[in-house]
Scaffold this motif. Sequence first.
Motif, PDB file in Angstrom:
ATOM      1  N   UNK A  98      -7.257  -1.066 -17.086  1.00  0.00           N
ATOM      2  CA  UNK A  98      -8.276  -2.113 -17.204  1.00  0.00           C
ATOM      3  C   UNK A  98      -7.984  -3.223 -16.197  1.00  0.00           C
ATOM      4  N   UNK A  99      -8.956  -3.510 -15.350  1.00  0.00           N
ATOM      5  CA  UNK A  99      -8.821  -4.566 -14.345  1.00  0.00           C
ATOM      6  C   UNK A  99      -8.630  -5.913 -15.040  1.00  0.00           C
ATOM      7  N   UNK A 100      -7.706  -6.695 -14.494  1.00  0.00           N
ATOM      8  CA  UNK A 100      -7.473  -8.033 -15.039  1.00  0.00           C
ATOM      9  C   UNK A 100      -7.646  -9.058 -13.915  1.00  0.00           C
ATOM     10  N   UNK A 101      -8.316 -10.149 -14.222  1.00  0.00           N
ATOM     11  CA  UNK A 101      -8.575 -11.195 -13.229  1.00  0.00           C
ATOM     12  C   UNK A 101      -7.464 -12.236 -13.275  1.00  0.00           C
ATOM     13  N   UNK A 102      -6.632 -12.208 -12.230  1.00  0.00           N
ATOM     14  CA  UNK A 102      -5.521 -13.152 -12.120  1.00  0.00           C
ATOM     15  C   UNK A 102      -5.754 -14.051 -10.922  1.00  0.00           C
ATOM     16  N   UNK A 103      -4.860 -15.014 -10.726  1.00  0.00           N
ATOM     17  CA  UNK A 103      -4.994 -15.907  -9.569  1.00  0.00           C
ATOM     18  C   UNK A 103      -5.002 -15.120  -8.260  1.00  0.00           C
ATOM     19  N   UNK A 104      -4.261 -14.027  -8.189  1.00  0.00           N
ATOM     20  CA  UNK A 104      -4.182 -13.255  -6.958  1.00  0.00           C
ATOM     21  C   UNK A 104      -5.412 -12.385  -6.753  1.00  0.00           C
ATOM     22  N   UNK A 105      -6.299 -12.326  -7.747  1.00  0.00           N
ATOM     23  CA  UNK A 105      -7.521 -11.543  -7.625  1.00  0.00           C
ATOM     24  C   UNK A 105      -7.683 -10.598  -8.800  1.00  0.00           C
ATOM     25  N   UNK A 106      -8.699  -9.760  -8.707  1.00  0.00           N
ATOM     26  CA  UNK A 106      -8.933  -8.764  -9.753  1.00  0.00           C
ATOM     27  C   UNK A 106      -8.072  -7.557  -9.426  1.00  0.00           C
ATOM     28  N   UNK A 107      -7.141  -7.248 -10.300  1.00  0.00           N
ATOM     29  CA  UNK A 107      -6.151  -6.224  -9.995  1.00  0.00           C
ATOM     30  C   UNK A 107      -5.989  -5.241 -11.152  1.00  0.00           C
ATOM     31  N   UNK A 108      -5.495  -4.068 -10.778  1.00  0.00           N
ATOM     32  CA  UNK A 108      -4.982  -3.127 -11.763  1.00  0.00           C
ATOM     33  C   UNK A 108      -3.468  -3.232 -11.714  1.00  0.00           C
TER      34      UNK A 108
END
Length: 119
Positions: A98-108
Amino acid sequence: MSTTSRFSEETRAVILARAGYCCELCGRSSRIWSGWSVHHRRPARMGGDRRPETRGAANGVLLCGSGVDGCHGWIESHPAEARGKGLILRRDEIPAEVVVELKRGAVLLDDRGGFELAA
Ligand SMILES: [Zn+2]
């Protein structure tokens, strides 16, 4: 509620290194704030979900604050928005999928401390 007890020390170290010792939502350095915590995207509730997919680094996000302040507090008080960002998962969702939206961007995130930017 203790939210950090389920990750092994090794996994916590991997999560901290991945995060660069900064809050993964706002980027604040853990060197200038105390009370950081590792948020479980898929929480342990009701007697504990101990399935292996919840124990890896993909299930943990380093956040400033605790359950009542900082970014960790924001998640706890904005569950719908946090769910929309992949920060809170349902019981049947696999954190690494599930993709998670963090400060570094949307990541897996993966369970070994790596990540890739989501398309
Ligand atoms: Zn933060």
